[in-house]
Write an enzyme that holds these catalytic residues in place. Structure first.
Site, PDB file in Angstrom:
ATOM      1  N   PHE A 137       0.861  -1.187   0.000  1.00 11.57           N
ATOM      2  CA  PHE A 137       0.000   0.000   0.000  1.00 11.57           C
ATOM      3  C   PHE A 137       0.889   1.226   0.000  1.00 11.57           C
ATOM      4  CE2 PHE A 137      -2.342   3.423   2.163  1.00 11.57           C
ATOM      5  CZ  PHE A 137      -3.408   3.532   1.277  1.00 11.57           C
ATOM      6  N   ASP A 222       9.452   2.486   0.818  1.00  4.27           N
ATOM      7  CA  ASP A 222       8.318   3.165   1.429  1.00  4.27           C
ATOM      8  C   ASP A 222       8.370   2.832   2.919  1.00  4.27           C
ATOM      9  OD1 ASP A 222       5.864   3.823   2.535  1.00  4.27           O
ATOM     10  OD2 ASP A 222       4.695   3.228   0.782  1.00  4.27           O
ATOM     11  N   LYS A 252       3.715   9.938   8.355  1.00  5.49           N
ATOM     12  CA  LYS A 252       3.109   9.446   9.593  1.00  5.49           C
ATOM     13  C   LYS A 252       3.805   9.987  10.837  1.00  5.49           C
ATOM     14  CE  LYS A 252       0.805   5.323   7.774  1.00  5.49           C
ATOM     15  NZ  LYS A 252      -0.584   5.715   8.043  1.00  5.49           N
TER      16      LYS A 252
END
Length: 405
Positions: A137, A222, A252
């Protein structure tokens, strides 16, 4: 078309979320409190965002101080906070240059553009293919969902974009066969989040680096979810010597709850991104940079990294005990550090509700997993509390399965 035939939702929000009917009004540390005053133990942390806990006093103070001075000026002007945070990030990593964004998706977009532009600038315009992996994702923009390994996110948005392909996660033989003269980059999460907390071995990470070097392709990590101390090292790639990427996406935890993201690159990988090739109105604004600097200072403390490793070890030990006691509920424990996956025999959405009934918040995940993504400051005592609540959730899952049978 001016008149809507579809019913208007009562909250007037686009119906892209199935929200849990919980309304939190404040948080403190690892706990959240509803408008009714009920306390929940938060092992979700805004999906690995609130790494330093809710209402962290250092971040709150920095935010207040900066909010009284300057919020936004745009990237037309010099922003000293960007230079300061970029220096901190590059000093701590493989990278030489940084582009600041508002989100992880934007960081991924920048990474994809950077990889393709690099080859274009070198005279290899045919190198456009981005190789990703199943279960991955990388965000919700069109390029990010094409790079991701979940076909359902593409339904209804037109044909798959050319230049993206997915392979089985961790299959190095399939990767070697797929890499070729049109490959621009490989993009991968060293520890998958949504894909079910699957972790690449150190050997696999080094193999990725070797494959890219041999093929002349760039390696993109990522680390939006697994980075910034969540695995017990500042970045997950650090668990494997010699596995540094060319480009890395982070977000994040970088803002501790404030929207901040970044795309990091070596000077060579970023060499194609000349004036006018990319930009952001809000990215790297003074408010975000002030919070990002304060969060990064806390996230890089050696004491915090050691604490993450200790508490993660406790969690895994206790979860293995749950697996032994409830083999009809818990099948496997996965992940790394405080990105923990619990693969279940019972439906994960039902288990999440059982956990909420115990006032414990956990995240969903692929391959019928739930994820534990607590704030990194969680204590061993609070982890013990989480285990006790998970045990009661396992008991409820057993009872539910028996009743259904």
């Amino acid at each position: 078309m001016t008149e809507s035939a579809a019913p208007v939702p009562p909250d007037h929000l686009l119906g892209v979320y199935t929200r849990t009917p919980l309304n939190f009004e404040r948080g403190e540390g690892v706990h959240l409190y509803t408008t009714d005053g009920e306390q929940y133990l938060d092992c979700l942390a805004g999906i690995a965002v609130n790494a330093l806990g809710h209402a962290n006093p250092k971040l709150v103070q920095v935010l207040k101080d900066q909010a009284e001075k300057l919020w936004h000026v745009s990237n037309i002007f010099t922003i000293p906070g960007q230079e300061a945070l970029a220096k901190r990030l590059t000093d701590a990593t493989f990278a030489d240059v940084v582009f600041f964004t508002n989100s992880g998706t934007e960081a991924v977009e920048c990474a994809i553009k950077t990889a393709r532009k690099y080859h274009w600038a070198k005279g290899d315009a045919e190198r456009v293919d981005i190789i990703g992996f199943d279960g991955s994702f990388h965000g919700r923009s069109l390029a990010a969902v094409n790079a991701s390994g979940n076909a359902s996110y593409l339904e209804g948005f037109g044909p798959r974009m050319p230049g993206f392909l997915q392979l089985p996660f961790g299959d190095m033989d399939a990767l070697r066969a797929a890499v070729g003269p049109t490959t621009a980059a490989i993009i991968i999460e060293p520890v998958q989040g949504e894909g079910g907390a699957r972790s690449l071995s150190s050997e696999a990470l080094r193999d990725l680096r070797t494959i890219c070097d041999e093929a002349g392709a760039l390696l993109i990590y990522d680390e939006i979810q697994c980075g910034l101390s969540r695995t017990g090292k500042l970045f997950a790639y650090e668990w494997a010597d010699g596995a540094e990427p060319d480009i890395m996406c982070i977000a994040k935890a970088l803002g501790g709850g404030f929207p901040v993201g970044a795309c990091l690159a070596t000077a060579e990988a970023g060499s194609g991104m000349a004036f006018g090739s990319h930009g952001s109105t809000y990215g790297g604004n003074p408010l975000a940079m002030a919070v990002g600097l304060a969060a990064f200072e806390e996230l890089t403390r050696p004491e915090l990294l050691a604490h993450v490793r200790d508490v993660a070890g406790y969690f895994v030990q206790q979860l293995e005990g749950l697996k032994d006691r409830y083999p009809d509920v818990v099948l496997d424990i996965r992940g790394k550090g405080l990105l923990i996956g619990i693969k279940l025999a019972t439906p994960n959405r039902e288990f999440m509700q059982h956990a909420r009934d115990q006032h414990l918040l956990v995240a969903g995940g692929g391959d019928n997993c739930v994820r534990l993504l607590p704030p990194l400051i969680i204590t061993t005592e609070e982890a013990s509390d989480a285990i006790a609540r998970l045990e009661r959730a396992c008991q409820a899952a057993q009872a539910h399965a028996k009743a259904a049978a």
